[in-house]
Design a protein around this motif. Structure first.
Motif, PDB file in Angstrom:
ATOM      1  N   ARG A  80      56.291  53.578  28.806  1.00 13.52           N
ATOM      2  CA  ARG A  80      55.357  52.661  29.014  1.00 13.52           C
ATOM      3  C   ARG A  80      53.904  53.182  28.583  1.00 13.52           C
ATOM      4  O   ARG A  80      53.674  54.261  28.924  1.00 13.52           O
ATOM      5  CB  ARG A  80      55.184  52.013  30.290  1.00 13.52           C
ATOM      6  CG  ARG A  80      56.406  51.220  30.757  1.00 13.52           C
ATOM      7  CD  ARG A  80      56.180  50.654  32.251  1.00 13.52           C
ATOM      8  NE  ARG A  80      55.555  51.364  33.087  1.00 13.52           N
ATOM      9  CZ  ARG A  80      54.890  50.833  34.102  1.00 13.52           C
ATOM     10  NH1 ARG A  80      54.743  49.525  34.127  1.00 13.52           N
ATOM     11  NH2 ARG A  80      54.295  51.976  35.074  1.00 13.52           N
ATOM     12  N   PHE A  81      53.292  52.435  27.694  1.00 15.75           N
ATOM     13  CA  PHE A  81      51.803  53.006  27.120  1.00 15.75           C
ATOM     14  C   PHE A  81      50.829  52.206  28.036  1.00 15.75           C
ATOM     15  O   PHE A  81      51.048  51.086  27.959  1.00 15.75           O
ATOM     16  CB  PHE A  81      51.856  52.820  25.695  1.00 15.75           C
ATOM     17  CG  PHE A  81      52.704  53.493  24.951  1.00 15.75           C
ATOM     18  CD1 PHE A  81      53.041  54.865  24.857  1.00 15.75           C
ATOM     19  CD2 PHE A  81      53.789  52.805  24.223  1.00 15.75           C
ATOM     20  CE1 PHE A  81      53.808  55.563  24.131  1.00 15.75           C
ATOM     21  CE2 PHE A  81      54.885  53.563  23.596  1.00 15.75           C
ATOM     22  CZ  PHE A  81      54.890  54.858  23.494  1.00 15.75           C
ATOM     23  N   LEU A  82      50.016  53.011  28.900  1.00  6.75           N
ATOM     24  CA  LEU A  82      49.375  52.073  29.707  1.00  6.75           C
ATOM     25  C   LEU A  82      47.712  52.033  29.323  1.00  6.75           C
ATOM     26  O   LEU A  82      47.187  51.001  29.643  1.00  6.75           O
ATOM     27  CB  LEU A  82      49.416  52.770  31.034  1.00  6.75           C
ATOM     28  CG  LEU A  82      50.828  53.007  31.666  1.00  6.75           C
ATOM     29  CD1 LEU A  82      51.075  53.912  32.819  1.00  6.75           C
ATOM     30  CD2 LEU A  82      51.598  51.638  32.138  1.00  6.75           C
ATOM     31  N   LYS A  83      47.063  53.237  28.804  1.00  5.65           N
ATOM     32  CA  LYS A  83      45.787  53.258  28.325  1.00  5.65           C
ATOM     33  C   LYS A  83      45.705  54.105  27.112  1.00  5.65           C
ATOM     34  O   LYS A  83      46.482  54.887  26.808  1.00  5.65           O
ATOM     35  CB  LYS A  83      44.910  53.998  29.552  1.00  5.65           C
ATOM     36  CG  LYS A  83      45.143  53.308  30.792  1.00  5.65           C
ATOM     37  CD  LYS A  83      43.879  52.109  30.842  1.00  5.65           C
ATOM     38  CE  LYS A  83      43.977  51.525  32.324  1.00  5.65           C
ATOM     39  NZ  LYS A  83      42.890  50.338  32.259  1.00  5.65           N
ATOM     40  N   PRO A  84      44.731  54.017  26.505  1.00  2.00           N
ATOM     41  CA  PRO A  84      44.468  54.936  25.263  1.00  2.00           C
ATOM     42  C   PRO A  84      44.298  56.032  25.670  1.00  2.00           C
ATOM     43  O   PRO A  84      43.413  56.604  26.850  1.00  2.00           O
ATOM     44  CB  PRO A  84      43.305  54.235  24.485  1.00  2.00           C
ATOM     45  CG  PRO A  84      43.184  52.964  24.947  1.00  2.00           C
ATOM     46  CD  PRO A  84      43.622  52.792  26.446  1.00  2.00           C
ATOM     47  N   ALA A  85      44.964  57.251  25.014  1.00  2.00           N
ATOM     48  CA  ALA A  85      44.885  58.561  25.017  1.00  2.00           C
ATOM     49  C   ALA A  85      44.047  59.177  24.334  1.00  2.00           C
ATOM     50  O   ALA A  85      44.112  58.962  22.840  1.00  2.00           O
ATOM     51  CB  ALA A  85      46.264  59.039  25.080  1.00  2.00           C
ATOM     52  N   THR A  86      42.967  60.025  24.365  1.00  2.00           N
ATOM     53  CA  THR A  86      42.170  60.788  23.703  1.00  2.00           C
ATOM     54  C   THR A  86      42.620  62.305  23.329  1.00  2.00           C
ATOM     55  O   THR A  86      43.507  62.708  24.000  1.00  2.00           O
ATOM     56  CB  THR A  86      40.827  60.624  24.324  1.00  2.00           C
ATOM     57  OG1 THR A  86      40.879  61.286  25.575  1.00  2.00           O
ATOM     58  CG2 THR A  86      40.325  59.208  24.319  1.00  2.00           C
ATOM     59  N   ILE A  87      42.075  62.496  22.316  1.00  2.59           N
ATOM     60  CA  ILE A  87      42.414  63.940  21.914  1.00  2.59           C
ATOM     61  C   ILE A  87      41.948  64.863  23.007  1.00  2.59           C
ATOM     62  O   ILE A  87      40.854  64.911  23.600  1.00  2.59           O
ATOM     63  CB  ILE A  87      41.398  64.553  20.651  1.00  2.59           C
ATOM     64  CG1 ILE A  87      42.047  63.502  19.596  1.00  2.59           C
ATOM     65  CG2 ILE A  87      41.618  65.750  20.313  1.00  2.59           C
ATOM     66  CD1 ILE A  87      40.709  63.248  18.343  1.00  2.59           C
ATOM     67  N   GLY A  88      42.491  65.973  23.238  1.00  2.00           N
ATOM     68  CA  GLY A  88      42.376  67.082  24.294  1.00  2.00           C
ATOM     69  C   GLY A  88      43.627  67.067  25.178  1.00  2.00           C
ATOM     70  O   GLY A  88      44.828  66.635  24.696  1.00  2.00           O
ATOM     71  N   PRO A  89      43.437  67.901  26.332  1.00  2.00           N
ATOM     72  CA  PRO A  89      44.614  68.199  26.985  1.00  2.00           C
ATOM     73  C   PRO A  89      45.047  66.948  27.938  1.00  2.00           C
ATOM     74  O   PRO A  89      44.569  66.212  28.215  1.00  2.00           O
ATOM     75  CB  PRO A  89      43.885  69.264  28.056  1.00  2.00           C
ATOM     76  CG  PRO A  89      42.643  68.911  28.201  1.00  2.00           C
ATOM     77  CD  PRO A  89      42.148  68.537  26.941  1.00  2.00           C
ATOM     78  N   ILE A  90      46.405  66.909  27.796  1.00  2.00           N
ATOM     79  CA  ILE A  90      47.242  65.702  28.385  1.00  2.00           C
ATOM     80  C   ILE A  90      48.168  66.475  29.438  1.00  2.00           C
ATOM     81  O   ILE A  90      48.930  67.231  28.762  1.00  2.00           O
ATOM     82  CB  ILE A  90      47.914  64.885  27.377  1.00  2.00           C
ATOM     83  CG1 ILE A  90      46.992  64.123  26.646  1.00  2.00           C
ATOM     84  CG2 ILE A  90      48.955  63.851  28.183  1.00  2.00           C
ATOM     85  CD1 ILE A  90      47.270  63.361  25.503  1.00  2.00           C
ATOM     86  N   THR A  91      48.278  66.324  30.603  1.00  2.75           N
ATOM     87  CA  THR A  91      49.211  66.707  31.393  1.00  2.75           C
ATOM     88  C   THR A  91      50.389  65.930  32.106  1.00  2.75           C
ATOM     89  O   THR A  91      49.989  64.701  32.458  1.00  2.75           O
ATOM     90  CB  THR A  91      48.372  67.549  32.757  1.00  2.75           C
ATOM     91  OG1 THR A  91      47.484  68.451  32.290  1.00  2.75           O
ATOM     92  CG2 THR A  91      49.255  68.169  33.560  1.00  2.75           C
ATOM     93  N   ALA A  92      51.623  66.285  31.891  1.00  2.00           N
ATOM     94  CA  ALA A  92      52.604  65.769  32.378  1.00  2.00           C
ATOM     95  C   ALA A  92      52.997  65.926  33.893  1.00  2.00           C
ATOM     96  O   ALA A  92      52.943  67.217  34.205  1.00  2.00           O
ATOM     97  CB  ALA A  92      53.817  65.740  31.557  1.00  2.00           C
ATOM     98  N   ARG A  93      53.264  65.088  34.620  1.00  2.00           N
ATOM     99  CA  ARG A  93      53.663  65.227  35.958  1.00  2.00           C
ATOM    100  C   ARG A  93      55.115  64.686  36.229  1.00  2.00           C
ATOM    101  O   ARG A  93      55.404  63.437  35.913  1.00  2.00           O
ATOM    102  CB  ARG A  93      53.012  64.533  37.078  1.00  2.00           C
ATOM    103  CG  ARG A  93      52.892  65.091  38.352  1.00  2.00           C
ATOM    104  CD  ARG A  93      51.868  64.775  39.125  1.00  2.00           C
ATOM    105  NE  ARG A  93      51.996  65.084  40.685  1.00  2.00           N
ATOM    106  CZ  ARG A  93      52.150  64.453  41.545  1.00  2.00           C
ATOM    107  NH1 ARG A  93      52.074  63.178  41.381  1.00  2.00           N
ATOM    108  NH2 ARG A  93      52.174  65.009  42.593  1.00  2.00           N
ATOM    109  N   ALA A  94      56.216  65.540  36.421  1.00  2.00           N
ATOM    110  CA  ALA A  94      57.639  65.068  36.058  1.00  2.00           C
ATOM    111  C   ALA A  94      58.395  65.304  37.386  1.00  2.00           C
ATOM    112  O   ALA A  94      58.188  66.312  37.927  1.00  2.00           O
ATOM    113  CB  ALA A  94      58.354  65.556  34.711  1.00  2.00           C
TER     114      ALA A  94
END
Length: 131
Positions: A80-94
């Protein structure tokens, strides 16, 4: 579990994957780098790259939960895509939410630099013996 750049598969290298370890609640933390080359016509990260990050994160989380003589492959990834993601660090929590002898289910979400959840997924992975 080490994620040295030289040991990363090419796809993980492209995504800038970095294993951060586990948080206090047992969630696997994996950081990615959203690059300008990942953007769509709106200037935000294209959904396919976010799905690839979620696929990579759920797989690495599942691998951390199985013995070293086993591997995993993704059978499905419900994203599911919830909000626009911007350039930069993106952290996953799994986190592994279910496991049988043959399969593992992992849930994950991606958080941008401002702490906003931009996408989430549930992955179903098959456990296989390493060749």
């Amino acid at each position: 579990m080490s994620d040295a750049a030289t040991n990363l598969p090419p796809g993980a290298q492209l995504l800038g994957r970095e294993w951060l370890g586990f948080d206090e609640s047992g969630h696997a933390l994996i950081r990615f780098q959203g690059q300008p080359s990942f953007t769509n016509r709106h200037g935000t990260i294209q959904g396919g790259f976010l799905a690839a990050m979620l696929d990579s994160a759920t797989e690495i989380c599942a691998l951390a939960a199985v013995s070293p003589d086993l591997t995993v492959v993704t059978k499905s990834l419900d994203t599911r895509f919830l909000k626009p993601a911007t350039i930069g660090p993106i952290t996953a929590r799994a986190q592994v939410v279910e496991r049988t002898e043959r399969d593992v289910i992992v849930q994950a979400h991606l958080v941008d630099a401002e702490g906003i959840i931009v996408a989430d997924a549930t992955a179903r992975l098959r456990i296989l013996a390493k060749r």
